[in-house]
Design an enzyme around this catalytic site. Structure first.
Site, PDB file in Angstrom:
ATOM      1  N   SER A  43      80.300 -42.447  13.245  1.00  0.00           N
ATOM      2  CA  SER A  43      80.148 -43.136  11.965  1.00  0.00           C
ATOM      3  C   SER A  43      80.708 -44.549  12.046  1.00  0.00           C
ATOM      4  O   SER A  43      81.605 -44.846  12.838  1.00  0.00           O
ATOM      5  CB  SER A  43      80.896 -42.396  10.862  1.00  0.00           C
ATOM      6  OG  SER A  43      80.506 -41.048  10.816  1.00  0.00           O
TER       7      SER A  43
HETATM    8  N1  SAH Z   1      82.687 -37.723  12.406  1.00  0.00           N
HETATM    9  C1  SAH Z   1      81.845 -37.994  13.523  1.00  0.00           C
HETATM   10  C2  SAH Z   1      80.446 -38.290  13.110  1.00  0.00           C
HETATM   11  C3  SAH Z   1      79.489 -37.321  13.702  1.00  0.00           C
HETATM   12  S1  SAH Z   1      77.856 -37.365  13.105  1.00  0.00           S
HETATM   13  C4  SAH Z   1      82.436 -39.135  14.320  1.00  0.00           C
HETATM   14  O1  SAH Z   1      83.337 -39.789  13.815  1.00  0.00           O
HETATM   15  O2  SAH Z   1      82.018 -39.358  15.456  1.00  0.00           O
HETATM   16  C5  SAH Z   1      77.700 -35.762  12.416  1.00  0.00           C
HETATM   17  C6  SAH Z   1      77.860 -34.580  13.328  1.00  0.00           C
HETATM   18  O3  SAH Z   1      77.647 -33.434  12.530  1.00  0.00           O
HETATM   19  C7  SAH Z   1      76.882 -34.491  14.472  1.00  0.00           C
HETATM   20  O4  SAH Z   1      77.571 -34.479  15.670  1.00  0.00           O
HETATM   21  C8  SAH Z   1      76.142 -33.156  14.230  1.00  0.00           C
HETATM   22  O5  SAH Z   1      75.858 -32.452  15.422  1.00  0.00           O
HETATM   23  C9  SAH Z   1      77.129 -32.415  13.367  1.00  0.00           C
HETATM   24  N2  SAH Z   1      76.603 -31.336  12.528  1.00  0.00           N
HETATM   25  C10 SAH Z   1      75.440 -31.284  11.836  1.00  0.00           C
HETATM   26  N3  SAH Z   1      75.348 -30.111  11.182  1.00  0.00           N
HETATM   27  C11 SAH Z   1      76.481 -29.411  11.454  1.00  0.00           C
HETATM   28  C12 SAH Z   1      76.989 -28.135  11.075  1.00  0.00           C
HETATM   29  N4  SAH Z   1      76.314 -27.328  10.255  1.00  0.00           N
HETATM   30  N5  SAH Z   1      78.178 -27.785  11.538  1.00  0.00           N
HETATM   31  C13 SAH Z   1      78.903 -28.570  12.369  1.00  0.00           C
HETATM   32  N6  SAH Z   1      78.462 -29.766  12.775  1.00  0.00           N
HETATM   33  C14 SAH Z   1      77.279 -30.187  12.321  1.00  0.00           C
END
Ligand code: SAH
EC number: 2.1.1.77
Length: 688
Positions: A62
């Protein structure tokens, strides 16, 4: 202090504090967590950019601001138990771990989870545990939580998450009925059964895929997606298709209200070719400098409208100078042509380098044919034509690319991507990585800078022999003095080269204006990104980029008119990569939530918005809020449009007026023929 420490301090100040995040815990944590360790190694130099970045598995880390905003909304306290859903790179989990007592983080993609786990361990975060699984089921084993945050957007707040919230606990997650657009929702659990719920801020996150979220793309939610409390790692194959980077959308006023305000203020315009069209712009005739923008470098309506306005300002209002965003040596040839002066030997075929269609098109040719006959008929009011851009910009770029192609093709690919930065907002997340510096790229710098120095010298020698030279000795000397610095910056791209370029354009503008005396008045043609006051845009506020329009306002005050142009859809002439062939591409309908979308919502085909103080103050007030705005340069990448071409800007502060064409079409390019010797005088210098 390392470069990263400095970049981090700067990021926190500009992107977090100045954007209004007040939570000291979050601010301090952001100052400590090394974001460069959470992005792929070839993207490290972009770690503190105001943007999400790809992290593999088609997911993204993000944008720093969005992490700060969510954690501040979750009101993290020392000692809190936190559940973080969507670990991704682990960056948000690390920030939370800096503040809270314990963080459990769930990721559905096993390889991302593994990467984050190792990273967090290496960095010494002992109070974070990464789990693989479906976060929509929460993590009952460690509940209840004082705070729950999710970095992926679902259609609703999963029931399990509400249940796992402690009394007094806060949950922050993106929720929306579309997979790519959400609002941030905050829930506070008041007691056993009572929850407060609040929504704030439009955002775009990747989808939350799971049993109580969105179905897996291409099928129902997988049966083997079990709650994370089961200990077996779950092998997950695909992640959501066509992800949208987790970038925040600006807080937009309700579209309907904005559309109405635009409709009220809009002055419908007649057809461009009608005699009345340009008369709408007479209100700017008293200005010293009238700057006319464009939202792309390949839209016919923008050229035709600017030509009609320019003709009017020259014919009726005494403007006698036209300066455009083009290399001065090329423009100097056009200048001789429109004033029927003899051509210098050897160099009389302008605009033969990428992007040729910017000037070699039928609309521009129409303008110069008119200007030539105007000057012939009114020698006492001769109007001259100038190029404002960095001296031989495209020739220099061409020389660099040819050199790198021969010695280091990998470095040449990087350079092509970096030159994209000279016209803004065309970065493509998929190729962003290639733009990172490689060893070879750095090694070439000396040669390239030396080569460009030689090129400049030979061009100046040529200009010296040329009787009617445009630059005087002092400016030549100045150019030589800054050349090395400039070429180095240009080689590496980024805000510094942008600022050098726009400062140079402004210096040239002032210089030419001075050379024609205090009464002289000037029309400028350049892209909206050069003309709209940069201090009212994301590029100015976050990246410290300045531009021509801003410098003109500072210098000329109310005597400068900054006029932007925009469109909703149609076609545009653009390339896919720097140096690539021109293509006629479809312009995607403007994005919901963008300023263009609201203009489209008026239903009017063409109009003028007068945004000067005292005119339409209600609308100006509404258009002061930053909204997404589209910028298409010589490169257009519709596939990654939101990320490549949109930026936030306050339209009312950027421009004094805005001209709208709802549907537009690509310019018709003229061929770059090998033999232009047999040209007719009227069509020279393009020789068709
Ligand atoms: N907070 C992270 C942003 C990751 S983007 C950072 O700072 O890097 C969102 C993430 O949510 C992705 O990696 C995706 O694989 C995950 N995601 C999507 N649906 C999900 C679920 N049901 N449970 C766990 N992770 C999930």
């Amino acid at each position: 202090m390392s470069d990263f420490d400095e970049a981090r301090a700067w990021m926190v100040e500009r992107q977090i504090v100045q954007r209004g995040v007040r939570d000291d815990y979050v601010i301090e944590a952001m100052r400590r967590v090394p974001r460069e360790a959470f992005v792929p190694s070839d993207l490290r130099e972009f770690a503190y950019d105001d943007t999400p970045l790809p992290i593999g598995g088609e997911q993204s880390i993000s944008q720093p601001y969005i992490v700060a905003k969510m954690l501040a909304a979750a009101e993290l306290q020392p000692g809190d138990r936190v559940l973080d859903i969507g670990t991704g790179s682990g960056y948000a989990a690390a920030i939370a771990a800096e503040i809270a007592g314990r963080v459990d983080s769930i990721e559905r993609d096993a390889s991302l989870a593994e990467g984050a786990r190792e990273r967090l361990q290496r960095l010494g975060y002992e109070n974070v545990e990464v789990h693989v699984g479906d976060g929509t089921a929460g993590l009952a084993a460690h509940a209840p939580y004082n705070a729950i945050i999710a970095a992926a957007g679902g259609p609703r707040v999963p029931r399990a998450l509400r249940m796992q919230l402690a009394v007094g606990g806060r949950l922050v997650m993106p929720v929306g009925s579309s997979q790519s657009r959400q609002r941030l929702v905050k829930i506070v659990r008041r007691d056993e059964h009572d929850y407060d719920e609040d929504a704030f801020g439009d955002v775009r996150f990747v989808p939350l895929v799971g049993d109580d979220g969105w179905p897996e793309p291409g099928g129902a939610a997988r049966a083997d997606l079990r709650p994370a409390s089961t200990s077996t790692p779950i092998p997950l194959t695909s992640t959501p298709a066509a992800p949208t980077p987790a970038a925040p959308m600006p807080a937009a006023p309700r579209p309907a209200a904005l559309e109405l305000a635009i409709r009220d203020a809009a002055e419908p315009l007649p057809d461009i070719d009608s005699a009345e069209f340009a008369a709408f712009f007479d209100r700017f005739a008293g200005h010293r400098v009238v700057l006319l923008g464009e939202a792309s470098h390949g839209t016919s309506e923008f050229y035709r409208a600017r030509a009609a306005i320019t003709r009017r300002l020259v014919e009726q209002h005494g403007f006698s100078m036209i300066a455009v965003e083009a290399d001065w040596p090329d423009a100097a040839i056009v200048d001789r042509h429109v004033r029927a002066r003899p051509m210098p030997g050897g160099r009389s075929r302008p605009f033969r380098r990428f992007p040729t269609w910017m000037w070699r098109n039928t609309d521009f040719m129409g303008l110069i044919a008119w200007l030539r006959s105007h000057n012939a008929a009114h020698p006492e009011r001769e109007t001259r034509f100038y190029g404002l851009d960095i001296y031989s910009l495209s020739e220099s770029i061409d020389a660099v690319l040819r050199y790198l192609d021969s010695v280091d093709p990998a470095a040449a690919r990087i350079a092509r991507e970096r030159y994209g930065c000279l016209s803004p907002w065309q970065k493509d997340p998929a190729v962003y990585g290639r733009a990172a510096l490689s060893g070879g790229y750095a090694q070439c710098e000396e040669h390239v800078v030396a080569q460009l120095g030689d090129l400049l010298k030979s061009r100046l020698d040529y200009a010296r022999e040329d009787g009617e030279r445009f630059l005087d000795a002092a400016q030549n000397a100045r150019l030589v003095a800054v050349a090395e610095h400039y070429y180095r910056a240009m080689y590496y791209g980024g805000p510094q080269s942008w600022n050098l370029r726009d400062t140079h354009m402004f210096d040239t503008l002032r210089h030419t204006l001075d050379s024609r005396g205090p009464q002289a008045r000037l029309v400028v043609w350049a892209h909206n990104s050069h003309i709209g006051d940069a201090s009212a845009t994301q590029m100015g506020r976050m990246q410290d980029e300045i531009n021509l329009g801003q410098l003109c306002r500072a210098q000329f005050g109310d005597a400068a008119a900054l006029i932007g142009f925009g469109t909703h859809s149609g076609t545009v002439a653009a390339a896919s990569d720097w140096g690539g062939p021109m293509e006629v591409k479809t312009v995607q309908p403007s994005l919901e939530g963008s300023v263009e979308f609201s203009m489209h919502g008026t239903g009017l085909p063409r109009f003028l918005l007068d945004l000067r103080p005292g005119m339409h103050d209600t609308l100006r007030e509404r258009l002061r809020a930053p909204l997404l705005e589209r910028f298409i340069g010589v490169i257009y990448r519709p596939g990654t449009e939101r990320y490549s071409h949109y930026a936030q800007a306050s339209l009312a502060e950027q421009f004094d007026a805005f001209v709208w064409f709802d549907r537009t079409s690509a310019v018709s390019a003229l061929p770059v023929s090998a033999d232009e010797k047999n040209h007719a005088a009227e069509t020279f210098p393009f020789g068709v």
